[in-house]
Each structure stands twice: as structure tokens, then as C-alpha cells.
Design an enzyme around this catalytic site. Structure first.
Site, PDB file in Angstrom:
ATOM      1  N   ARG A   1     -37.624  28.932 -54.510  1.00 54.86           N
ATOM      2  CA  ARG A   1     -37.065  27.635 -54.929  1.00 54.86           C
ATOM      3  C   ARG A   1     -35.608  27.867 -55.267  1.00 54.86           C
ATOM      4  O   ARG A   1     -35.293  28.624 -56.189  1.00 54.86           O
ATOM      5  CB  ARG A   1     -37.823  27.076 -56.135  1.00 54.86           C
ATOM      6  CG  ARG A   1     -37.113  25.878 -56.784  1.00 54.86           C
ATOM      7  CD  ARG A   1     -37.979  25.143 -57.786  1.00 54.86           C
ATOM      8  NE  ARG A   1     -39.022  24.393 -57.104  1.00 54.86           N
ATOM      9  CZ  ARG A   1     -39.749  23.438 -57.683  1.00 54.86           C
ATOM     10  NH1 ARG A   1     -39.555  23.116 -58.957  1.00 54.86           N
ATOM     11  NH2 ARG A   1     -40.675  22.801 -57.000  1.00 54.86           N
TER      12      ARG A   1
ATOM     13  N   HIS B   1     -38.393  19.563 -49.573  1.00 57.02           N
ATOM     14  CA  HIS B   1     -39.501  20.081 -50.387  1.00 57.02           C
ATOM     15  C   HIS B   1     -40.759  20.051 -49.514  1.00 57.02           C
ATOM     16  O   HIS B   1     -41.711  19.311 -49.768  1.00 57.02           O
ATOM     17  CB  HIS B   1     -39.681  19.206 -51.627  1.00 57.02           C
ATOM     18  CG  HIS B   1     -40.504  19.833 -52.719  1.00 57.02           C
ATOM     19  ND1 HIS B   1     -41.080  21.096 -52.609  1.00 57.02           N
ATOM     20  CD2 HIS B   1     -40.868  19.366 -53.946  1.00 57.02           C
ATOM     21  CE1 HIS B   1     -41.743  21.364 -53.716  1.00 57.02           C
ATOM     22  NE2 HIS B   1     -41.634  20.340 -54.540  1.00 57.02           N
TER      23      HIS B   1
ATOM     24  N   GLN C   1     -44.531  20.351 -50.786  1.00 60.05           N
ATOM     25  CA  GLN C   1     -45.028  19.150 -51.452  1.00 60.05           C
ATOM     26  C   GLN C   1     -45.550  18.137 -50.431  1.00 60.05           C
ATOM     27  O   GLN C   1     -46.589  17.501 -50.632  1.00 60.05           O
ATOM     28  CB  GLN C   1     -43.911  18.511 -52.279  1.00 60.05           C
ATOM     29  CG  GLN C   1     -44.339  17.258 -53.030  1.00 60.05           C
ATOM     30  CD  GLN C   1     -45.299  17.553 -54.165  1.00 60.05           C
ATOM     31  OE1 GLN C   1     -45.003  18.358 -55.030  1.00 60.05           O
ATOM     32  NE2 GLN C   1     -46.462  16.898 -54.165  1.00 60.05           N
TER      33      GLN C   1
ATOM     34  N   ASP D   1     -40.287   9.108 -56.590  1.00 56.87           N
ATOM     35  CA  ASP D   1     -39.877  10.365 -57.219  1.00 56.87           C
ATOM     36  C   ASP D   1     -38.851  10.000 -58.284  1.00 56.87           C
ATOM     37  O   ASP D   1     -38.319   8.876 -58.306  1.00 56.87           O
ATOM     38  CB  ASP D   1     -39.288  11.304 -56.150  1.00 56.87           C
ATOM     39  CG  ASP D   1     -38.991  12.700 -56.699  1.00 56.87           C
ATOM     40  OD1 ASP D   1     -39.568  13.076 -57.743  1.00 56.87           O
ATOM     41  OD2 ASP D   1     -38.170  13.414 -56.077  1.00 56.87           O
TER      42      ASP D   1
ATOM     43  N   CYS E   1     -44.869  13.247 -56.802  1.00 62.58           N
ATOM     44  CA  CYS E   1     -44.937  14.716 -56.808  1.00 62.58           C
ATOM     45  C   CYS E   1     -44.930  15.283 -58.218  1.00 62.58           C
ATOM     46  O   CYS E   1     -45.334  16.433 -58.419  1.00 62.58           O
ATOM     47  CB  CYS E   1     -43.802  15.293 -55.985  1.00 62.58           C
ATOM     48  SG  CYS E   1     -42.151  14.988 -56.650  1.00 62.58           S
TER      49      CYS E   1
ATOM     50  N   ARG F   1     -51.430  20.989 -54.043  1.00 63.10           N
ATOM     51  CA  ARG F   1     -50.383  21.994 -53.851  1.00 63.10           C
ATOM     52  C   ARG F   1     -51.043  23.375 -53.638  1.00 63.10           C
ATOM     53  O   ARG F   1     -50.605  24.155 -52.805  1.00 63.10           O
ATOM     54  CB  ARG F   1     -49.448  22.043 -55.070  1.00 63.10           C
ATOM     55  CG  ARG F   1     -48.595  20.812 -55.277  1.00 63.10           C
ATOM     56  CD  ARG F   1     -47.580  20.613 -54.175  1.00 63.10           C
ATOM     57  NE  ARG F   1     -46.692  21.743 -54.019  1.00 63.10           N
ATOM     58  CZ  ARG F   1     -45.597  21.991 -54.769  1.00 63.10           C
ATOM     59  NH1 ARG F   1     -45.259  21.134 -55.719  1.00 63.10           N
ATOM     60  NH2 ARG F   1     -44.836  23.035 -54.541  1.00 63.10           N
TER      61      ARG F   1
HETATM   62  N1   CP Z   1     -43.657  18.696 -57.675  1.00 60.72           N
HETATM   63  C1   CP Z   1     -43.124  19.869 -58.051  1.00 60.72           C
HETATM   64  O1   CP Z   1     -42.524  20.593 -57.242  1.00 60.72           O
HETATM   65  O2   CP Z   1     -43.356  20.199 -59.349  1.00 60.72           O
HETATM   66  P1   CP Z   1     -42.636  21.377 -60.140  1.00 60.72           P
HETATM   67  O3   CP Z   1     -41.142  21.081 -60.140  1.00 60.72           O
HETATM   68  O4   CP Z   1     -43.243  21.344 -61.506  1.00 60.72           O
HETATM   69  O5   CP Z   1     -42.899  22.666 -59.429  1.00 60.72           O
END
Ligand code: CP
Length: 327
Positions: free
Chosen positions: A101, A128, A131, A232, A270, A298
Site C-alpha cells: 500500500r 484499489h 477492494q 466512498d 469499502c 477482502r
Molecule cells: N477498504 C480498505 O482498504 O480499508 P483499510 O484502509 O482499513 O485497509
């Protein structure tokens, strides 16, 4: 050459369908796949905050028989300026896959160039994709499964995303939804529309899969009859200080009970969510909300992805859907 998953269109429609089918199987039979038995290590790196991604990858690697190595970038030499290339060359001598990430997409693209093991995008500023795999699995679970035969995974179904159309989630819905053969509708304020090159890439994919792409500033147009309504946060990680990200810009795009009635579909987010901002509490906590299944998926979707990537080490990353990209 290893397969990487850096953006949603790194999987062809047929490959995405294979991953989603495996994810649905793993949701039923959690320990059916053990590709990391040994245990083999997967390095999981974070340059940004995370709850779901951290827990789901760590749990998922363990359930696949492997050993998760979760690292904060700030606690590694990467955080002190060691190059991405040198870091990657070390990691690939020991780990069987790398999950990252980070900030710009260029950073994970650079890592992939130097990696001899699969690299997985766990969120960048642009995309992403993990997701979206979980979200597509969730839509399939709640709307009768994957489409039969050779058709893309969710062909003929529609998703409507409301809010910041220029963020990583909107971009990933465009590419991942089009790959699944879905009608992808993005409703966003004029100043927060998706990156045009990504819209063009999604349109090109949709032409082949039978999906479609709609960009609008009218939430009602987007959600009418939609299989899934999605939103989101209006303020993505790193945008906290930016002006123009409040109610005055986005209030028309809040997912309300009225909009959900117009859709008749399910609600996804998400997470983390901000009730009273991008979504009404009555929606996210209501009967149409599937956000907790989405969060759990996930785990299943990423286990399926890792299993699939480790089984396909010799094929070039799909160039089929990257007409505007440098690959
Ligand atoms: N949806 C998501 O990626 O959650 P986090 O940022 O908690 O990993």
C-alpha cells in the site's frame, strides 16, 4: 516473469472470472487452497494507514499455509530513503509475493519492474484493485452468482458509484467493473470526475465485454435500477488539508434512502465510512447494506488472487486492456 496485480485491468475478463470463482469457493471452504505451505513468506508493506487490508492479507496468507510479514514503511529502510529497486531485490530473494500500500502508482510499477515474485497493489493514489475484487464477489454473492459460461463475471449487472469520481475507488470500479462486463455509472461533481485516460481505458474494455461506462453529475440517473450503489469517503488518505472536499461540493451525492429506493439494489462501501457525510446512517446500517460481507470478502478475494498469481508464474501480465498505458 511473474504475474503482478497493479491495477484492475491486469486481469483479463476470463482471468478475473477465474479469481472470483475461486474467491466464492474459498468463502465456502476456507482452507481449500494451501499454495503457501512451507510456510512461504509474503511481505506486506504499508506506507499508509489500514485496518481491513492489513488484517485480511495477514489472515489470508496464514490461511493459505504461509507466513505474513507485515511491515510499516517507516520502520524499514524504505522509509529512510533506500530505493524501491534495492528494497525489492532484497525482498524477492526471500518472500514469495509482495503486497504494498503506497502513494503514487509509479512506485508500485517500479517495484514490479524489479520483482521476480508477484507484486500486489494494496491501494495506491490511483487504484484499489483488491477492494474491487472483493466488491465484485459481494455483488455476485447477493445477486445470484457469476454469469454462466464464457461471459464476463457479472455481465449485464450495473454498479453506480457516487461521490469523488477522481479517487482510486472510482478508477478501479471503472476498470474492474468494465472487465466484469458491468454497466459502470459514476456520479460526481464536475470538478471531481475520473481521469479521462482511465475512462477511455474502461470504455475500450467495455466494448469487448458488453459492459458500458456512464459519467454524470446526476445521482438519480446513476442509481436508477442499479444492482449495487456504492460510495466512498469524500476525503481520501492524504487529502485531509484540501479545500473543496466538504458538504458544499458533495452533499447532492450522499447515498440516501430515497436514492436506494430508486435503485432497488444493494449498498456497498469499502470502509471506513462517515455516516451523515457520503452515506446516511439509515442506509449503511439498513437492510440493503452488505458492507460487512464486503469487508469479509477482502479475505476470500485476496486469497484467491494470491493463489491464482502463484499458479500463473510464466505468463506475461495481461497487456490486452492497457492501450493507453506504457506497458
Ligand atoms: N477498504 C480498505 O482498504 O480499508 P483499510 O484502509 O482499513 O485497509
Amino acid at each position: 516473469m511473474p504475474r503482478h496485480f497493479l491495477r484492475d485491468d491486469d486481469l483479463s475478463p476470463a482471468e478475473q472470472k477465474e479469481v472470483l470463482a475461486l474467491a466464492l469457493r474459498l468463502a465456502e471452504d476456507r482452507f481449500a487452497e494451501r499454495p503457501l505451505e512451507g510456510p512461504r513468506t509474503v511481505a506486506i508493506l504499508f506506507d499508509k494507514s489500514s485496518t481491513r487490508t492489513r488484517v485480511s492479507f495477514a489472515t489470508g496468507v496464514a490461511e493459505l499455509g504461509g507466513s505474513p510479514l507485515v511491515m510499516e514503511a517507516g520502520s524499514s529502510q524504505l522509509g529512510r530513503g533506500e530505493s524501491i529497486a534495492d528494497t525489492t531485490k532484497v525482498l524477492t530473494r526471500m518472500a514469495s509475493a509482495i503486497v504494498w500500500r503506497t502513494f503514487g502508482q509509479d512506485r508500485i510499477e517500479e517495484m514490479a519492474e524489479h520483482a521476480s515474485v508477484p507484486v500486489v497493489n494494496a491501494l495506491t493514489d490511483q487504484f484499489h484493485p483488491c477492494q474491487i475484487l472483493a466488491d465484485l464477489q459481494t455483488i455476485a454473492q447477493h445477486t445470484g452468482g457469476l454469469t454462466p459460461g464464457d461471459r464476463p463475471a457479472l455481465a449485464g449487472r450495473s454498479l453506480a458509484y457516487l461521490g469523488d469520481g477522481a479517487n482510486n475507488m472510482a478508477h478501479s470500479y471503472l476498470l474492474g467493473g468494465a472487465t466484469a462486463g458491468m454497466d459502470v455509472r459514476i456520479a460526481a461533481p464536475v470538478g471531481h470526475r475520473p481521469e479521462p485516460s482511465i475512462v477511455h481505458a474502461a470504455e475500450a474494455i467495455a466494448e469487448r465485454t458488453g459492459g458500458s461506462v456512464l459519467i454524470t453529475d446526476d445521482p438519480a440517473t446513476a442509481v436508477r435500477g442499479a444492482t449495487a450503489v456504492i460510495t466512498d469517503t469524500w476525503v481520501s488518505m492524504g487529502q485531509e488539508g484540501e479545500s473543496g472536499r466538504g458538504e458544499e461540493t458533495f452533499h447532492r451525492f450522499q447515498v440516501t434512502e430515497e436514492l436506494m429506493e430508486l435503485s432497488g439494489g444493494i449498498f456497498l462501501h469499502c470502509l471506513p465510512a462517515y455516516r451523515g457525510k457520503e452515506v446516511a446512517a439509515a442506509v449503511i446500517d439498513g437492510a440493503r447494506s452488505v458492507v460487512w460481507d464486503e469487508a469479509e470478502n477482502r479475505l476470500h478475494a485476496q486469497k484467491a488472487l494470491l493463489t491464482w498469481l502463484l499458479r500463473h508464474p510464466d505468463e506475461a501480465t495481461a497487456a490486452h486492456a492497457r492501450p493507453l498505458d506504457r506497458r
